[in-house]
Design an enzyme around this catalytic site. Structure first.
Site, PDB file in Angstrom:
ATOM      1  N   GLY A   1      36.096  46.902  44.578  1.00 17.79           N
ATOM      2  CA  GLY A   1      36.343  46.510  43.177  1.00 17.79           C
ATOM      3  C   GLY A   1      36.058  45.029  42.994  1.00 17.79           C
ATOM      4  O   GLY A   1      36.653  44.362  42.152  1.00 17.79           O
TER       5      GLY A   1
ATOM      6  N   GLY B   1      35.055  43.061  39.583  1.00 20.57           N
ATOM      7  CA  GLY B   1      36.021  42.951  38.493  1.00 20.57           C
ATOM      8  C   GLY B   1      36.600  41.548  38.382  1.00 20.57           C
ATOM      9  O   GLY B   1      36.234  40.637  39.134  1.00 20.57           O
ATOM     10  N   GLN B   2      37.539  41.408  37.425  1.00 20.28           N
ATOM     11  CA  GLN B   2      38.117  40.089  37.124  1.00 20.28           C
ATOM     12  C   GLN B   2      38.737  39.434  38.357  1.00 20.28           C
ATOM     13  O   GLN B   2      38.491  38.276  38.655  1.00 20.28           O
ATOM     14  CB  GLN B   2      39.239  40.232  36.091  1.00 20.28           C
TER      15      GLN B   2
ATOM     16  N   ASP C   1      31.565  47.307  45.277  1.00 24.10           N
ATOM     17  CA  ASP C   1      31.954  47.834  43.967  1.00 24.10           C
ATOM     18  C   ASP C   1      31.032  49.008  43.658  1.00 24.10           C
ATOM     19  O   ASP C   1      30.019  49.211  44.336  1.00 24.10           O
ATOM     20  CB  ASP C   1      31.788  46.741  42.887  1.00 24.10           C
TER      21      ASP C   1
ATOM     22  N   ARG D   1      29.485  49.037  40.824  1.00 23.96           N
ATOM     23  CA  ARG D   1      28.364  48.414  40.113  1.00 23.96           C
ATOM     24  C   ARG D   1      27.879  47.169  40.843  1.00 23.96           C
ATOM     25  O   ARG D   1      28.646  46.492  41.532  1.00 23.96           O
ATOM     26  CB  ARG D   1      28.738  48.084  38.663  1.00 23.96           C
TER      27      ARG D   1
ATOM     28  N   ASP E   1      31.863  53.565  46.466  1.00 20.76           N
ATOM     29  CA  ASP E   1      32.763  54.275  45.561  1.00 20.76           C
ATOM     30  C   ASP E   1      34.063  54.475  46.321  1.00 20.76           C
ATOM     31  O   ASP E   1      34.073  55.107  47.388  1.00 20.76           O
ATOM     32  CB  ASP E   1      32.139  55.632  45.178  1.00 20.76           C
TER      33      ASP E   1
ATOM     34  N   TYR F   1      49.019  54.400  33.367  1.00 19.80           N
ATOM     35  CA  TYR F   1      48.752  53.336  34.337  1.00 19.80           C
ATOM     36  C   TYR F   1      50.027  52.971  35.111  1.00 19.80           C
ATOM     37  O   TYR F   1      50.024  52.895  36.344  1.00 19.80           O
ATOM     38  CB  TYR F   1      48.213  52.139  33.560  1.00 19.80           C
TER      39      TYR F   1
ATOM     40  N   LYS G   1      50.864  53.249  39.084  1.00 18.48           N
ATOM     41  CA  LYS G   1      51.213  52.082  39.911  1.00 18.48           C
ATOM     42  C   LYS G   1      52.559  52.301  40.619  1.00 18.48           C
ATOM     43  O   LYS G   1      52.723  51.925  41.777  1.00 18.48           O
ATOM     44  CB  LYS G   1      51.245  50.806  39.060  1.00 18.48           C
TER      45      LYS G   1
HETATM   46  P1  NAD Z   1      38.665  45.216  36.556  1.00 18.90           P
HETATM   47  O1  NAD Z   1      38.627  46.402  35.664  1.00 18.90           O
HETATM   48  O2  NAD Z   1      38.175  43.909  36.034  1.00 18.90           O
HETATM   49  O3  NAD Z   1      37.889  45.512  37.913  1.00 18.90           O
HETATM   50  C1  NAD Z   1      37.962  46.739  38.563  1.00 18.90           C
HETATM   51  C2  NAD Z   1      36.667  46.916  39.347  1.00 18.90           C
HETATM   52  O4  NAD Z   1      36.725  48.171  40.013  1.00 18.90           O
HETATM   53  C3  NAD Z   1      35.420  46.940  38.452  1.00 18.90           C
HETATM   54  O5  NAD Z   1      34.469  46.002  38.899  1.00 18.90           O
HETATM   55  C4  NAD Z   1      34.896  48.364  38.592  1.00 18.90           C
HETATM   56  O6  NAD Z   1      33.480  48.448  38.553  1.00 18.90           O
HETATM   57  C5  NAD Z   1      35.437  48.746  39.960  1.00 18.90           C
HETATM   58  N1  NAD Z   1      35.534  50.189  40.134  1.00 18.90           N
HETATM   59  C6  NAD Z   1      35.883  51.134  39.221  1.00 18.90           C
HETATM   60  N2  NAD Z   1      35.822  52.353  39.776  1.00 18.90           N
HETATM   61  C7  NAD Z   1      35.431  52.179  41.064  1.00 18.90           C
HETATM   62  C8  NAD Z   1      35.195  53.066  42.139  1.00 18.90           C
HETATM   63  N3  NAD Z   1      35.326  54.392  42.005  1.00 18.90           N
HETATM   64  N4  NAD Z   1      34.810  52.545  43.334  1.00 18.90           N
HETATM   65  C9  NAD Z   1      34.638  51.202  43.477  1.00 18.90           C
HETATM   66  N5  NAD Z   1      34.841  50.311  42.479  1.00 18.90           N
HETATM   67  C10 NAD Z   1      35.239  50.804  41.288  1.00 18.90           C
HETATM   68  O7  NAD Z   1      40.176  45.081  37.042  1.00 18.90           O
HETATM   69  P2  NAD Z   1      40.926  43.780  37.563  1.00 18.90           P
HETATM   70  O8  NAD Z   1      41.563  43.136  36.394  1.00 18.90           O
HETATM   71  O9  NAD Z   1      40.058  43.003  38.460  1.00 18.90           O
HETATM   72  O10 NAD Z   1      42.112  44.476  38.386  1.00 18.90           O
HETATM   73  C11 NAD Z   1      41.999  44.756  39.773  1.00 18.90           C
HETATM   74  C12 NAD Z   1      43.287  45.390  40.246  1.00 18.90           C
HETATM   75  O11 NAD Z   1      44.405  44.558  39.930  1.00 18.90           O
HETATM   76  C13 NAD Z   1      43.590  46.752  39.608  1.00 18.90           C
HETATM   77  O12 NAD Z   1      44.202  47.572  40.573  1.00 18.90           O
HETATM   78  C14 NAD Z   1      44.590  46.421  38.532  1.00 18.90           C
HETATM   79  O13 NAD Z   1      45.431  47.502  38.251  1.00 18.90           O
HETATM   80  C15 NAD Z   1      45.370  45.290  39.175  1.00 18.90           C
HETATM   81  N6  NAD Z   1      46.020  44.429  38.183  1.00 18.90           N
HETATM   82  C16 NAD Z   1      45.271  43.665  37.347  1.00 18.90           C
HETATM   83  C17 NAD Z   1      45.914  42.869  36.405  1.00 18.90           C
HETATM   84  C18 NAD Z   1      45.134  41.983  35.458  1.00 18.90           C
HETATM   85  O14 NAD Z   1      45.753  41.354  34.583  1.00 18.90           O
HETATM   86  N7  NAD Z   1      43.818  41.882  35.581  1.00 18.90           N
HETATM   87  C19 NAD Z   1      47.313  42.874  36.327  1.00 18.90           C
HETATM   88  C20 NAD Z   1      48.031  43.723  37.167  1.00 18.90           C
HETATM   89  C21 NAD Z   1      47.372  44.482  38.129  1.00 18.90           C
HETATM   90  C1  AKB Z   2      46.927  45.456  31.935  1.00 16.65           C
HETATM   91  O1  AKB Z   2      47.214  44.914  30.849  1.00 16.65           O
HETATM   92  O2  AKB Z   2      46.640  46.654  32.072  1.00 16.65           O
HETATM   93  C2  AKB Z   2      46.970  44.594  33.169  1.00 16.65           C
HETATM   94  C3  AKB Z   2      48.288  44.701  33.849  1.00 16.65           C
HETATM   95  C4  AKB Z   2      49.421  43.858  33.405  1.00 16.65           C
HETATM   96  O3  AKB Z   2      48.440  45.460  34.758  1.00 16.65           O
HETATM   97  N1  AKB Z   2      46.661  43.256  32.790  1.00 16.65           N
END
Ligand code: NAD
Ligand code: AKB
Length: 322
Positions: free
Chosen positions: A9, A12-13, A35, A37, A53, A143, A147
């Protein structure tokens, strides 16, 4: 010998920022980004990248064998708002993605696994202010349910099989390197792009919705710190509460107005409001502070000035690229 990390992943962010930080720390060739993508971010192109994947266990195993991976960061998931739209897909990805890594870690005896949880594990019956580490947890979102189940599985694999899995309940994360997609806290990132472009923003959460938030740099530091801590310091194997700051859309808008004269915000709450209403306003992170020395460094004022400066810099660099 230096261990090798696999980030799933990574586009992603959080993934982009984590790969950059880990490569700085451990060397480019020791951090394998992956990832579904291709990497959009230039920063991911200076080291190994694999299309993986997370639902394909054999593929993950072959990448782990190919590079001699010792630790995995499993970040792939659907965030809260997208999960409400696609519950089956969210449950499949969020749960089976985690299972694959826990099973592989057990079988291949990986040194460590990181898996992020979220403040979404809490629900409307949880105490909202200074939400304790151990409290009522009755999440009402797809979600949040995934979690909370994930947390229970992490603890189970640690206790039954000795898998050294570590986890953080991230609040809403705010970073400038990538635009968000699919979360309830996304407004707090989007707002900066709109403020810079046209000094206006329409918030999909109401003015007084107080939520826990954190600057991405702090979240990455927390992740690297918990992963670097001695195993005996990690007393909690479900997931740790961590806090940065809490603010409302109105407070964020007021802070932005100090930098952008005439900035105007209006409010048009949508389905994400009910998700936000079910989450805590603030988090008690005393266990993380006590066990492995967690301390946030950003406040609302430093978050806003950093976000505005970095996004402006990024836009300028974009304009100057021929
Ligand atoms: P994001 O959506 O920006 O990134 C997720 C990445 O996973 C993407 O690049 C996507 O292409 C990839 N992905 C999706 N399906 C996939 C698969 N089958 N195989 C491989 N890659 C795949 O999410 P994020 O914000 O970077 O969050 C990452 C993790 O942190 C997640 O588990 C999310 O629940 C957790 N999280 C994020 C936040 C937040 O504020 N960003 C807060 C709490 C928890
Ligand atoms: C969302 O809003 O889904 C995330 C989180 C708090 O897990 N930023």
């Amino acid at each position: 010998m230096q261990g090798k990390s696999l980030i799933i992943g990574a586009s992603g962010q959080i993934g982009i920022e984590l790969v950059i930080a880990l490569r700085k720390l451990r060397g480019e060739s020791n951090v394998i980004a992956s990832d579904l993508r291709d990497p959009v971010a230039e920063e991911l192109k200076n080291g190994p990248f694999e299309i993986v994947d997370t639902l394909d266990r054999k593929r993950i195993e072959s990448v782990i064998d190919q590079y001699g991976i010792t630790e995995v960061y499993q970040l792939a998931a659907l965030l809260s708002a997208t999960s409400e739209k696609f519950p089956d897909k969210a449950w499949n990805l969020n749960m089976n993605g985690l299972f694959n890594i826990l099973e592989i870690a057990k079988e291949k005896k990986l040194e460590k696994v990181f898996w992020p949880s979220s403040i979404a594990v809490f629900g409307p019956t949880t105490p909202k202010d200074s939400t304790p580490q151990f409290t009522i947890m009755e999440p009402t979102s797809v979600y949040g349910i995934s979690k909370l189940a994930g947390e229970r599985w992490c603890e189970y694999y640690y206790q039954k099989f000795g898998v050294d899995v570590r986890s953080l309940r991230y609040p809403g994360l705010i970073g400038f390197r990538s635009e968000p997609g699919g979360g309830t806290t996304d407004y707090a990132v989007d707002i900066f792009y709109h403020a810079i472009e046209n000094a206006r923003y329409s918030s999909f959460l109401s003015a007084n919705t107080m939520l826990p938030m954190m600057m991405m740099e702090d979240a990455i530091r927390a992740t690297i710190t918990i992963m670097g801590a001695p195993a005996e310091k990690i007393a909690i194997r479900s997931s740790y509460n961590i806090a940065g700051m809490s603010f409302t859309p109105a407070q964020l808008a007021a802070e932005i107005s100090k930098h952008i004269v005439g900035f105007r915000m209006d409010y048009s709450p949508d389905f994400r409001q009910s998700l936000a209403d079910s989450w805590p306003s603030s988090i008690d992170d005393s266990y993380a502070r006590r066990d492995w020395g967690w301390l946030p460094s950003y406040h609302l004022d430093s978050l806003v000035s950093t976000m505005l400066a970095e996004i402006r810099k990024k836009k300028l660099a974009h304009c100057e690229t021929p």
